[in-house]
Design a protein around this motif. Sequence first.
Motif, PDB file in Angstrom:
ATOM      1  N   SER A   1       8.463  24.152  60.392  1.00 45.34           N
ATOM      2  CA  SER A   1      10.372  24.594  59.888  1.00 45.34           C
ATOM      3  C   SER A   1      10.376  23.537  60.513  1.00 45.34           C
ATOM      4  O   SER A   1      10.601  22.753  61.843  1.00 45.34           O
ATOM      5  N   GLY A   2      11.694  23.201  60.124  1.00 44.91           N
ATOM      6  CA  GLY A   2      12.221  22.147  60.070  1.00 44.91           C
ATOM      7  C   GLY A   2      13.748  22.075  60.954  1.00 44.91           C
ATOM      8  O   GLY A   2      15.267  21.160  61.403  1.00 44.91           O
ATOM      9  N   ASN A   3      14.091  23.435  60.990  1.00 43.87           N
ATOM     10  CA  ASN A   3      15.342  23.848  61.197  1.00 43.87           C
ATOM     11  C   ASN A   3      15.370  25.777  61.238  1.00 43.87           C
ATOM     12  O   ASN A   3      13.957  25.975  60.707  1.00 43.87           O
ATOM     13  N   ALA A   4      16.463  26.069  61.460  1.00 40.91           N
ATOM     14  CA  ALA A   4      16.532  27.261  62.167  1.00 40.91           C
ATOM     15  C   ALA A   4      15.860  28.212  60.985  1.00 40.91           C
ATOM     16  O   ALA A   4      15.965  29.612  60.849  1.00 40.91           O
ATOM     17  N   ASP A   5      16.821  28.152  60.053  1.00 40.49           N
ATOM     18  CA  ASP A   5      16.887  29.369  58.224  1.00 40.49           C
ATOM     19  C   ASP A   5      15.093  28.613  58.483  1.00 40.49           C
ATOM     20  O   ASP A   5      14.972  29.696  57.894  1.00 40.49           O
TER      21      ASP A   5
END
Length: 408
Positions: free
Chosen positions: A165-169
Amino acid sequence: MGPLQVVGAAVVDGSGRDPSDVDVTVEDGRIAQLGASGARGERLDAGGLTMTPGLIDAHVHLGLSSLIQPQFSFQISAAEIAADIFATAGATLDAGFTTVRDTGGIDGGVVTTIAKGKVRGPRVLSCGPVQCQTGGHGYYGAEWEPTELWSNHHVPGLCALSMMSGNADELRGNVREAFRRGASFLKLCVTGGVVGAHDRLTDTQFTVEEIAVAVQEAAARGTYVTVHAHNNEGIRNAVEAGVRCVEHGTDLDESTATLMAARDVALVPTFAVVERLLHDTAGMGLAESTHDRVIGVRERMTEALAVAKEAEVRIGLGSDLIGPVQDRRGEELKLRAALETPMEALVAATKTNAEILGLSGEVGVIAPGMRADLVLWNGNPLEDPELFADPANAVLVMQAGRVVKDIR
Protein backbone atom coordinates in the motif's frame (compact mmCIF):
# COMPACT_ATOMS: atom_id res chain seq x y z
CA MET A 1 -19.19 -42.04 20.41
CA GLY A 2 -19.34 -42.53 24.18
CA PRO A 3 -17.23 -40.85 26.85
CA LEU A 4 -13.48 -41.41 27.05
CA GLN A 5 -11.73 -41.30 30.42
CA VAL A 6 -8.04 -40.41 30.44
CA VAL A 7 -6.70 -41.79 33.72
CA GLY A 8 -3.38 -41.72 35.55
CA ALA A 9 -1.78 -38.61 34.06
CA ALA A 10 -0.31 -35.71 36.00
CA VAL A 11 -2.55 -32.90 34.72
CA VAL A 12 -1.07 -29.43 34.17
CA ASP A 13 -4.20 -27.48 33.29
CA GLY A 14 -2.62 -24.37 31.69
CA SER A 15 -3.82 -21.94 34.37
CA GLY A 16 -0.47 -21.87 36.18
CA ARG A 17 -1.67 -24.10 39.02
CA ASP A 18 0.49 -27.01 40.12
CA PRO A 19 -0.08 -30.41 38.48
CA SER A 20 -2.84 -32.61 39.91
CA ASP A 21 -3.61 -36.31 39.60
CA VAL A 22 -7.10 -36.13 38.17
CA ASP A 23 -9.02 -38.15 35.59
CA VAL A 24 -10.24 -36.25 32.54
CA THR A 25 -13.49 -37.30 30.86
CA VAL A 26 -13.93 -36.35 27.19
CA GLU A 27 -17.26 -36.47 25.42
CA ASP A 28 -18.51 -34.97 22.15
CA GLY A 29 -15.21 -33.25 21.50
CA ARG A 30 -15.12 -31.40 24.81
CA ILE A 31 -13.93 -31.94 28.36
CA ALA A 32 -17.02 -33.23 30.19
CA GLN A 33 -15.58 -33.33 33.70
CA LEU A 34 -12.46 -33.58 35.86
CA GLY A 35 -12.25 -36.21 38.58
CA ALA A 36 -13.52 -39.76 38.87
CA SER A 37 -16.44 -40.38 36.56
CA GLY A 38 -19.16 -42.94 37.01
CA ALA A 39 -19.88 -42.90 33.30
CA ARG A 40 -19.15 -46.06 31.43
CA GLY A 41 -16.92 -45.73 28.43
CA GLU A 42 -13.47 -46.27 27.06
CA ARG A 43 -10.49 -45.78 29.38
CA LEU A 44 -7.16 -44.46 28.20
CA ASP A 45 -4.32 -45.32 30.60
CA ALA A 46 -1.92 -42.36 30.81
CA GLY A 47 0.02 -43.56 33.86
CA GLY A 48 3.46 -41.93 34.12
CA LEU A 49 2.65 -39.28 31.51
CA THR A 50 2.04 -35.53 31.91
CA MET A 51 -1.04 -33.95 30.36
CA THR A 52 -1.12 -30.35 29.15
CA PRO A 53 -3.62 -28.44 27.03
CA GLY A 54 -2.90 -28.53 23.31
CA LEU A 55 -0.16 -25.97 22.69
CA ILE A 56 -0.85 -22.78 20.72
CA ASP A 57 1.70 -21.01 18.51
CA ALA A 58 0.64 -17.38 18.07
CA HIS A 59 3.12 -16.64 15.26
CA VAL A 60 3.47 -19.15 12.43
CA HIS A 61 4.08 -18.99 8.69
CA LEU A 62 2.69 -22.19 7.20
CA GLY A 63 2.88 -20.61 3.75
CA LEU A 64 6.65 -20.14 4.06
CA SER A 65 7.47 -23.84 4.36
CA SER A 66 9.76 -24.02 1.32
CA LEU A 67 13.20 -22.46 0.81
CA ILE A 68 12.40 -18.77 1.04
CA GLN A 69 14.24 -17.09 -1.82
CA PRO A 70 13.55 -19.88 -4.34
CA GLN A 71 9.85 -19.76 -3.42
CA PHE A 72 9.71 -15.99 -3.94
CA SER A 73 11.48 -16.20 -7.32
CA PHE A 74 9.31 -18.84 -9.04
CA GLN A 75 11.85 -21.65 -8.74
CA ILE A 76 9.40 -23.98 -6.91
CA SER A 77 6.12 -25.25 -8.36
CA ALA A 78 2.76 -24.59 -6.72
CA ALA A 79 2.41 -28.35 -6.17
CA GLU A 80 5.67 -28.52 -4.20
CA ILE A 81 4.82 -25.38 -2.22
CA ALA A 82 1.49 -26.99 -1.30
CA ALA A 83 3.21 -30.24 -0.31
CA ASP A 84 5.60 -28.31 1.95
CA ILE A 85 2.74 -26.35 3.56
CA PHE A 86 0.76 -29.51 4.33
CA ALA A 87 3.86 -31.30 5.67
CA THR A 88 4.46 -28.38 8.05
CA ALA A 89 0.81 -28.46 9.15
CA GLY A 90 1.09 -32.15 10.06
CA ALA A 91 4.43 -31.65 11.81
CA THR A 92 2.87 -28.83 13.85
CA LEU A 93 0.19 -31.19 15.14
CA ASP A 94 2.78 -33.87 15.90
CA ALA A 95 4.76 -31.38 18.01
CA GLY A 96 1.71 -30.92 20.27
CA PHE A 97 0.35 -27.70 18.74
CA THR A 98 -3.39 -28.00 18.15
CA THR A 99 -4.04 -24.31 17.33
CA VAL A 100 -1.93 -21.75 15.48
CA ARG A 101 -2.26 -18.15 14.38
CA ASP A 102 -0.80 -17.72 10.89
CA THR A 103 0.69 -14.25 10.69
CA GLY A 104 1.20 -14.13 6.95
CA GLY A 105 1.72 -16.31 3.91
CA ILE A 106 -1.33 -18.49 3.37
CA ASP A 107 -4.53 -17.76 1.54
CA GLY A 108 -7.90 -18.98 2.84
CA GLY A 109 -7.81 -22.28 0.95
CA VAL A 110 -5.22 -23.73 3.32
CA VAL A 111 -7.34 -22.92 6.38
CA THR A 112 -10.38 -24.51 4.77
CA THR A 113 -8.55 -27.63 3.59
CA ILE A 114 -7.19 -28.35 7.07
CA ALA A 115 -10.55 -27.58 8.70
CA LYS A 116 -12.25 -30.07 6.37
CA GLY A 117 -9.81 -32.77 7.53
CA LYS A 118 -8.37 -33.32 4.06
CA VAL A 119 -4.86 -32.88 5.46
CA ARG A 120 -3.60 -33.20 9.04
CA GLY A 121 -3.06 -29.92 10.79
CA PRO A 122 -3.91 -27.65 13.70
CA ARG A 123 -6.85 -25.28 13.98
CA VAL A 124 -5.69 -22.22 11.98
CA LEU A 125 -6.53 -18.54 12.39
CA SER A 126 -5.05 -16.52 9.55
CA CYS A 127 -4.45 -12.90 8.53
CA GLY A 128 -4.04 -13.97 4.91
CA PRO A 129 -1.47 -11.69 3.23
CA VAL A 130 0.48 -9.27 5.44
CA GLN A 131 -0.17 -5.55 4.87
CA CYS A 132 3.02 -3.66 4.02
CA GLN A 133 3.94 -0.21 2.79
CA THR A 134 5.33 0.07 -0.73
CA GLY A 135 8.92 -1.18 -0.65
CA GLY A 136 8.71 -2.02 3.04
CA HIS A 137 9.19 -5.18 5.06
CA GLY A 138 7.39 -8.04 3.37
CA TYR A 139 8.29 -7.05 -0.19
CA TYR A 140 10.70 -9.58 -1.70
CA GLY A 141 10.54 -8.75 -5.40
CA ALA A 142 13.80 -8.39 -7.28
CA GLU A 143 15.39 -4.92 -7.32
CA TRP A 144 14.06 -4.32 -10.84
CA GLU A 145 10.59 -5.81 -10.33
CA PRO A 146 7.80 -3.19 -10.36
CA THR A 147 5.68 -3.26 -7.20
CA GLU A 148 2.50 -3.98 -9.14
CA LEU A 149 3.93 -7.33 -10.34
CA TRP A 150 4.48 -8.56 -6.76
CA SER A 151 0.92 -9.86 -6.42
CA ASN A 152 1.66 -12.22 -9.34
CA HIS A 153 3.66 -14.25 -6.81
CA HIS A 154 0.41 -15.11 -5.02
CA VAL A 155 -1.21 -18.48 -5.68
CA PRO A 156 -4.93 -17.89 -4.99
CA GLY A 157 -6.26 -20.25 -2.35
CA LEU A 158 -2.74 -21.36 -1.36
CA CYS A 159 -0.16 -18.68 -0.62
CA ALA A 160 -0.12 -14.89 -0.57
CA LEU A 161 2.70 -13.38 1.44
CA SER A 162 2.00 -9.66 1.36
CA MET A 163 0.13 -6.75 -0.20
CA MET A 164 1.66 -3.33 -0.81
CA SER A 165 0.00 0.00 0.00
CA GLY A 166 1.30 3.43 -0.96
CA ASN A 167 -1.20 5.38 1.13
CA ALA A 168 -4.17 5.04 3.50
CA ASP A 169 -6.74 4.56 0.72
CA GLU A 170 -4.73 1.72 -0.83
CA LEU A 171 -4.35 0.13 2.59
CA ARG A 172 -8.09 0.30 3.17
CA GLY A 173 -8.69 -1.46 -0.15
CA ASN A 174 -6.06 -4.11 0.59
CA VAL A 175 -7.34 -4.99 4.05
CA ARG A 176 -10.85 -5.34 2.66
CA GLU A 177 -9.42 -7.70 0.05
CA ALA A 178 -7.66 -9.68 2.79
CA PHE A 179 -10.95 -10.09 4.62
CA ARG A 180 -12.62 -11.15 1.36
CA ARG A 181 -10.01 -13.92 1.10
CA GLY A 182 -10.89 -15.22 4.55
CA ALA A 183 -8.64 -13.35 6.98
CA SER A 184 -9.88 -13.44 10.57
CA PHE A 185 -7.57 -10.64 11.78
CA LEU A 186 -5.05 -8.25 10.19
CA LYS A 187 -1.27 -7.97 10.38
CA LEU A 188 0.70 -4.89 9.37
CA CYS A 189 4.46 -4.42 9.15
CA VAL A 190 5.24 -1.12 10.90
CA THR A 191 9.05 -1.41 11.03
CA GLY A 192 11.80 -3.01 9.01
CA GLY A 193 12.58 -6.66 9.63
CA VAL A 194 15.39 -9.15 10.14
CA VAL A 195 14.44 -11.09 7.01
CA GLY A 196 14.31 -7.88 5.02
CA ALA A 197 15.11 -7.07 1.43
CA HIS A 198 14.67 -3.32 1.05
CA ASP A 199 14.69 -1.90 4.59
CA ARG A 200 16.49 -1.62 7.92
CA LEU A 201 15.41 -2.62 11.43
CA THR A 202 15.46 1.04 12.43
CA ASP A 203 12.92 2.05 9.75
CA THR A 204 9.37 2.88 10.78
CA GLN A 205 6.68 2.02 8.23
CA PHE A 206 3.12 3.34 7.87
CA THR A 207 2.03 6.47 9.77
CA VAL A 208 -0.18 6.41 12.86
CA GLU A 209 -3.06 7.63 10.66
CA GLU A 210 -2.51 4.81 8.15
CA ILE A 211 -2.32 2.11 10.83
CA ALA A 212 -5.54 3.52 12.30
CA VAL A 213 -7.32 2.83 8.98
CA ALA A 214 -6.58 -0.89 9.36
CA VAL A 215 -7.69 -0.74 13.01
CA GLN A 216 -10.96 0.86 11.88
CA GLU A 217 -11.57 -1.79 9.21
CA ALA A 218 -10.79 -4.62 11.65
CA ALA A 219 -13.11 -3.15 14.31
CA ALA A 220 -15.89 -3.00 11.72
CA ARG A 221 -15.60 -6.78 11.49
CA GLY A 222 -15.28 -7.39 15.22
CA THR A 223 -11.61 -8.28 15.04
CA TYR A 224 -8.18 -6.69 15.59
CA VAL A 225 -4.79 -5.70 14.16
CA THR A 226 -1.43 -7.09 15.18
CA VAL A 227 1.86 -5.62 13.95
CA HIS A 228 5.34 -6.78 13.04
CA ALA A 229 7.45 -4.28 14.98
CA HIS A 230 11.08 -4.29 16.11
CA ASN A 231 11.99 -0.70 16.96
CA ASN A 232 10.35 1.21 19.78
CA GLU A 233 9.10 4.13 17.68
CA GLY A 234 7.21 1.77 15.37
CA ILE A 235 5.73 -0.08 18.34
CA ARG A 236 4.52 3.19 19.85
CA ASN A 237 2.98 4.35 16.55
CA ALA A 238 1.00 1.10 16.39
CA VAL A 239 -0.15 1.25 20.02
CA GLU A 240 -1.29 4.86 19.58
CA ALA A 241 -3.22 3.81 16.46
CA GLY A 242 -5.16 1.21 18.44
CA VAL A 243 -3.65 -2.17 17.56
CA ARG A 244 -4.23 -5.09 19.96
CA CYS A 245 -0.95 -6.99 19.66
CA VAL A 246 2.76 -6.53 18.84
CA GLU A 247 4.92 -9.26 17.29
CA HIS A 248 8.67 -9.43 18.14
CA GLY A 249 8.95 -6.14 20.11
CA THR A 250 12.76 -6.28 20.04
CA ASP A 251 13.54 -2.74 21.24
CA LEU A 252 10.53 -2.13 23.48
CA ASP A 253 11.26 0.45 26.19
CA GLU A 254 9.69 0.95 29.62
CA SER A 255 7.38 3.85 28.78
CA THR A 256 5.98 2.10 25.70
CA ALA A 257 5.54 -1.15 27.67
CA THR A 258 3.61 0.82 30.31
CA LEU A 259 1.38 2.23 27.56
CA MET A 260 0.85 -1.28 26.14
CA ALA A 261 -0.21 -2.57 29.56
CA ALA A 262 -2.59 0.36 30.10
CA ARG A 263 -4.27 -0.29 26.74
CA ASP A 264 -4.17 -4.10 27.07
CA VAL A 265 -1.95 -4.55 24.03
CA ALA A 266 -0.31 -7.98 24.03
CA LEU A 267 3.27 -8.87 23.09
CA VAL A 268 4.37 -12.02 21.23
CA PRO A 269 8.17 -12.41 21.37
CA THR A 270 9.73 -14.83 18.85
CA PHE A 271 12.98 -16.46 19.95
CA ALA A 272 13.06 -19.73 17.97
CA VAL A 273 13.38 -18.01 14.60
CA VAL A 274 16.21 -15.83 15.90
CA GLU A 275 18.13 -18.96 16.99
CA ARG A 276 17.58 -20.56 13.58
CA LEU A 277 18.68 -17.43 11.72
CA LEU A 278 21.85 -17.26 13.80
CA HIS A 279 22.77 -20.89 13.15
CA ASP A 280 21.27 -21.96 9.83
CA THR A 281 20.51 -19.05 7.51
CA ALA A 282 21.24 -21.09 4.37
CA GLY A 283 18.97 -23.93 5.52
CA MET A 284 16.06 -21.51 5.42
CA GLY A 285 16.85 -20.48 1.87
CA LEU A 286 18.09 -17.01 2.81
CA ALA A 287 21.16 -14.98 1.91
CA GLU A 288 24.05 -14.84 4.40
CA SER A 289 23.43 -11.08 4.79
CA THR A 290 20.33 -11.98 6.85
CA HIS A 291 22.63 -13.50 9.49
CA ASP A 292 24.32 -10.12 9.97
CA ARG A 293 20.96 -8.39 10.47
CA VAL A 294 19.99 -10.72 13.33
CA ILE A 295 23.14 -10.22 15.42
CA GLY A 296 22.17 -8.60 18.73
CA VAL A 297 18.43 -9.18 18.26
CA ARG A 298 18.29 -12.12 20.70
CA GLU A 299 19.84 -10.07 23.52
CA ARG A 300 17.59 -7.08 22.87
CA MET A 301 14.46 -9.25 22.62
CA THR A 302 15.42 -10.87 25.95
CA GLU A 303 15.63 -7.42 27.54
CA ALA A 304 12.28 -6.45 25.97
CA LEU A 305 10.68 -9.56 27.51
CA ALA A 306 11.91 -8.48 30.94
CA VAL A 307 10.69 -4.91 30.39
CA ALA A 308 7.25 -6.18 29.31
CA LYS A 309 6.99 -8.51 32.31
CA GLU A 310 7.87 -5.68 34.68
CA ALA A 311 5.12 -3.53 33.13
CA GLU A 312 2.65 -6.44 33.38
CA VAL A 313 2.02 -6.63 29.64
CA ARG A 314 0.11 -9.73 28.49
CA ILE A 315 2.86 -11.86 26.89
CA GLY A 316 2.09 -14.72 24.52
CA LEU A 317 4.41 -17.08 22.68
CA GLY A 318 5.29 -17.51 19.00
CA SER A 319 8.01 -19.39 17.13
CA ASP A 320 7.97 -17.45 13.80
CA LEU A 321 9.68 -20.43 12.14
CA ILE A 322 10.11 -20.10 8.37
CA GLY A 323 11.51 -22.35 5.68
CA PRO A 324 11.46 -26.13 5.32
CA VAL A 325 12.43 -27.12 8.88
CA GLN A 326 9.49 -26.32 11.17
CA ASP A 327 9.11 -29.64 13.00
CA ARG A 328 10.63 -28.49 16.31
CA ARG A 329 8.12 -25.75 17.08
CA GLY A 330 8.36 -26.54 20.80
CA GLU A 331 11.86 -25.04 20.82
CA GLU A 332 10.10 -21.76 21.60
CA LEU A 333 8.87 -23.14 24.95
CA LYS A 334 12.33 -24.45 25.76
CA LEU A 335 13.90 -21.06 25.03
CA ARG A 336 11.27 -19.17 27.02
CA ALA A 337 11.54 -21.62 29.93
CA ALA A 338 15.24 -20.68 30.21
CA LEU A 339 14.34 -16.96 30.39
CA GLU A 340 11.34 -17.41 32.73
CA THR A 341 10.14 -20.71 34.19
CA PRO A 342 8.79 -23.79 32.38
CA MET A 343 5.35 -23.12 33.90
CA GLU A 344 5.35 -19.51 32.65
CA ALA A 345 6.33 -20.70 29.17
CA LEU A 346 3.51 -23.27 29.18
CA VAL A 347 0.90 -20.74 30.36
CA ALA A 348 2.04 -18.33 27.62
CA ALA A 349 1.62 -21.11 25.04
CA THR A 350 -1.83 -22.13 26.28
CA LYS A 351 -4.02 -19.85 28.41
CA THR A 352 -2.43 -16.53 27.39
CA ASN A 353 -2.21 -17.35 23.69
CA ALA A 354 -5.88 -18.40 23.73
CA GLU A 355 -6.74 -14.98 25.17
CA ILE A 356 -4.68 -13.18 22.51
CA LEU A 357 -6.34 -15.21 19.73
CA GLY A 358 -9.82 -14.55 21.11
CA LEU A 359 -10.35 -18.24 21.92
CA SER A 360 -10.20 -18.15 25.71
CA GLY A 361 -13.66 -19.71 26.08
CA GLU A 362 -12.70 -22.61 23.81
CA VAL A 363 -9.09 -23.71 24.23
CA GLY A 364 -5.98 -23.07 26.31
CA VAL A 365 -6.92 -24.68 29.63
CA ILE A 366 -8.10 -28.08 30.79
CA ALA A 367 -11.52 -27.38 32.30
CA PRO A 368 -15.08 -28.65 31.86
CA GLY A 369 -16.74 -27.29 28.71
CA MET A 370 -13.48 -26.54 26.90
CA ARG A 371 -12.55 -28.25 23.65
CA ALA A 372 -10.66 -31.47 24.34
CA ASP A 373 -7.31 -30.35 22.91
CA LEU A 374 -4.84 -32.35 25.00
CA VAL A 375 -1.23 -33.53 24.84
CA LEU A 376 0.31 -36.40 26.79
CA TRP A 377 4.06 -35.95 27.29
CA ASN A 378 6.57 -38.70 27.95
CA GLY A 379 7.99 -37.28 31.18
CA ASN A 380 7.44 -33.97 32.94
CA PRO A 381 8.26 -30.93 30.77
CA LEU A 382 7.96 -28.65 33.81
CA GLU A 383 11.02 -30.38 35.24
CA ASP A 384 12.75 -30.84 31.87
CA PRO A 385 11.54 -28.25 29.33
CA GLU A 386 13.81 -29.85 26.68
CA LEU A 387 10.91 -32.31 26.33
CA PHE A 388 8.82 -29.59 24.66
CA ALA A 389 11.37 -29.25 21.85
CA ASP A 390 11.28 -32.87 20.63
CA PRO A 391 8.01 -33.93 18.94
CA ALA A 392 8.76 -37.55 19.89
CA ASN A 393 7.95 -36.63 23.51
CA ALA A 394 4.39 -35.63 22.58
CA VAL A 395 3.32 -39.26 22.61
CA LEU A 396 -0.41 -38.59 22.25
CA VAL A 397 -2.14 -35.56 20.77
CA MET A 398 -5.91 -35.08 20.94
CA GLN A 399 -7.71 -32.36 19.02
CA ALA A 400 -11.38 -31.64 19.79
CA GLY A 401 -11.68 -35.07 21.37
CA ARG A 402 -10.13 -36.98 18.47
CA VAL A 403 -6.77 -38.70 18.84
CA VAL A 404 -4.65 -37.35 15.97
CA LYS A 405 -1.34 -38.84 17.11
CA ASP A 406 -0.60 -41.81 19.37
CA ILE A 407 2.93 -43.27 19.60
CA ARG A 408 2.69 -44.58 23.17
